[in-house]
Design a protein around this motif. Sequence first.
Motif, short mmCIF file in Angstrom:
data_model
loop_
_atom_site.label_atom_id
_atom_site.label_comp_id
_atom_site.label_asym_id
_atom_site.label_seq_id
_atom_site.Cartn_x
_atom_site.Cartn_y
_atom_site.Cartn_z
N UNK A 195 -60.35 -1.70 -8.04
CA UNK A 195 -61.16 -1.24 -9.17
C UNK A 195 -61.98 -2.35 -9.81
N UNK A 196 -61.92 -3.55 -9.25
CA UNK A 196 -62.69 -4.65 -9.80
C UNK A 196 -63.20 -5.53 -8.68
N UNK A 197 -64.31 -6.23 -8.92
CA UNK A 197 -64.89 -7.09 -7.90
C UNK A 197 -64.30 -8.49 -7.94
N UNK A 198 -65.00 -9.42 -7.32
CA UNK A 198 -64.53 -10.81 -7.29
C UNK A 198 -64.53 -11.38 -8.70
N UNK A 199 -63.55 -12.21 -8.99
CA UNK A 199 -63.46 -12.88 -10.29
C UNK A 199 -62.64 -14.14 -10.12
N UNK A 200 -62.67 -14.97 -11.16
CA UNK A 200 -61.89 -16.21 -11.13
C UNK A 200 -60.39 -15.91 -11.16
N UNK A 201 -60.01 -14.65 -11.47
CA UNK A 201 -58.59 -14.29 -11.42
C UNK A 201 -58.03 -14.47 -10.02
N UNK A 202 -58.89 -14.31 -8.99
CA UNK A 202 -58.43 -14.49 -7.61
C UNK A 202 -57.93 -15.90 -7.36
N UNK A 203 -58.62 -16.88 -7.97
CA UNK A 203 -58.20 -18.27 -7.78
C UNK A 203 -56.82 -18.49 -8.39
N UNK A 240 -79.81 -13.87 -21.11
CA UNK A 240 -79.31 -14.04 -22.46
C UNK A 240 -77.79 -13.86 -22.47
N UNK A 241 -77.07 -14.82 -23.05
CA UNK A 241 -75.62 -14.74 -23.13
C UNK A 241 -74.87 -15.48 -22.05
N UNK A 242 -75.55 -15.92 -21.00
CA UNK A 242 -74.86 -16.68 -19.95
C UNK A 242 -74.56 -18.09 -20.44
N UNK A 243 -73.49 -18.65 -19.88
CA UNK A 243 -73.10 -20.03 -20.22
C UNK A 243 -73.84 -20.99 -19.30
N UNK A 252 -70.57 -20.34 -13.30
CA UNK A 252 -70.19 -19.19 -12.46
C UNK A 252 -68.69 -18.93 -12.49
N UNK A 253 -67.92 -19.80 -13.15
CA UNK A 253 -66.49 -19.58 -13.21
C UNK A 253 -65.80 -20.67 -13.98
N UNK A 254 -64.51 -20.49 -14.24
CA UNK A 254 -63.70 -21.45 -15.00
C UNK A 254 -62.33 -21.56 -14.37
N UNK A 261 -62.41 -29.08 -5.39
CA UNK A 261 -61.67 -27.90 -5.81
C UNK A 261 -62.23 -26.65 -5.15
N UNK A 262 -61.37 -25.66 -4.85
CA UNK A 262 -61.87 -24.40 -4.31
C UNK A 262 -62.60 -23.61 -5.39
N UNK A 263 -63.71 -22.99 -5.03
CA UNK A 263 -64.47 -22.15 -5.95
C UNK A 263 -64.64 -20.79 -5.30
N UNK A 264 -63.90 -19.78 -5.79
CA UNK A 264 -63.96 -18.46 -5.17
C UNK A 264 -65.10 -17.62 -5.72
N UNK A 265 -65.78 -18.09 -6.78
CA UNK A 265 -66.93 -17.37 -7.30
C UNK A 265 -68.12 -17.56 -6.36
N UNK A 266 -69.02 -16.61 -6.34
CA UNK A 266 -70.23 -16.76 -5.54
C UNK A 266 -71.05 -17.93 -6.10
N UNK A 267 -71.43 -18.85 -5.24
CA UNK A 267 -72.17 -20.02 -5.69
C UNK A 267 -73.04 -20.54 -4.55
N UNK A 268 -73.92 -21.48 -4.86
CA UNK A 268 -74.81 -22.08 -3.86
C UNK A 268 -74.09 -23.27 -3.23
N UNK A 269 -73.64 -23.15 -1.97
CA UNK A 269 -72.95 -24.26 -1.32
C UNK A 269 -73.80 -25.53 -1.31
N UNK A 270 -73.19 -26.66 -1.66
CA UNK A 270 -73.91 -27.92 -1.68
C UNK A 270 -74.68 -28.15 -2.96
#
Length: 238
Positions: free
Chosen positions: A40-48, A182-185, A231-233, A134-143
């Motif tokens: 019921x939910x997509x990818x999130x930092x909870x997976x890490x 607007x509102x993004x960190x 993109x994550x914490x 560190x592993x980053x499971x959020x979608x990000x630009x590699x490199x």
Amino acid sequence: METIAARALAARKYARMTQKQAEAASGVKQSNISKIERGDTGRSMALLALARAYRVDPNWLDTGDGPAPWDVPQPRTARDNANEAPGTYRVTRTPPSGPSFRPGTPGTVPLIAWAQVASWNGAAQGTIQAERWLPCVAHHSPGNTYALRVRGDSMTAPSGHLKSYPAESIIFVDTQRTTPEDGERIIARLDAGNEVTFKVFKQEDGRRWLLPLNPKHEPIRTAFTVLGTIVGKWEDED
């Protein structure tokens, strides 16, 4: 296993944990664990956090690539072999003080110092001075993504707020995302003085400013340049 939900459920069962035990080990609420296992939910930092609690490969949990927790670890080849294949690894609950992964390991990003942010050049991988990778499971630009320890309390939200970034928590910054909503960190460089800061991006009627989450700090309304979007914490349990 084709879905994150199936892998999350299988990993928890293999770790012999109930959802309540997984909540205690990972810090992820039981209701969110249930949502993930139901799909019921997509990818999130909870997976890490769950990957660390279950001691599984975060890339496998997120994408299905890499060793499953029940796979037999393969012995690494000799270090002086130029054709050495990537070795299997497991995630511990609290990352060690030294490098967690070999520099440049796929799916990982370097944890850098604030002094490196203004001159960051993700393409120059060989020049990166990282505390660890560190592993980053959020979608990000590699490199083009790095991790950074939060300084100060300007982004520590008042009690009861969902998102907060206390000092020493780790944020993941994608430097390819320089046109935030607007509102993004974001990480920004103040044009006057070149100070680098972490704040909430705000814009309205053509005006842009930087907003701290902590009401004890004042908004920044001077000109700035966006250096990347969060993109994550990652916040250690201990």
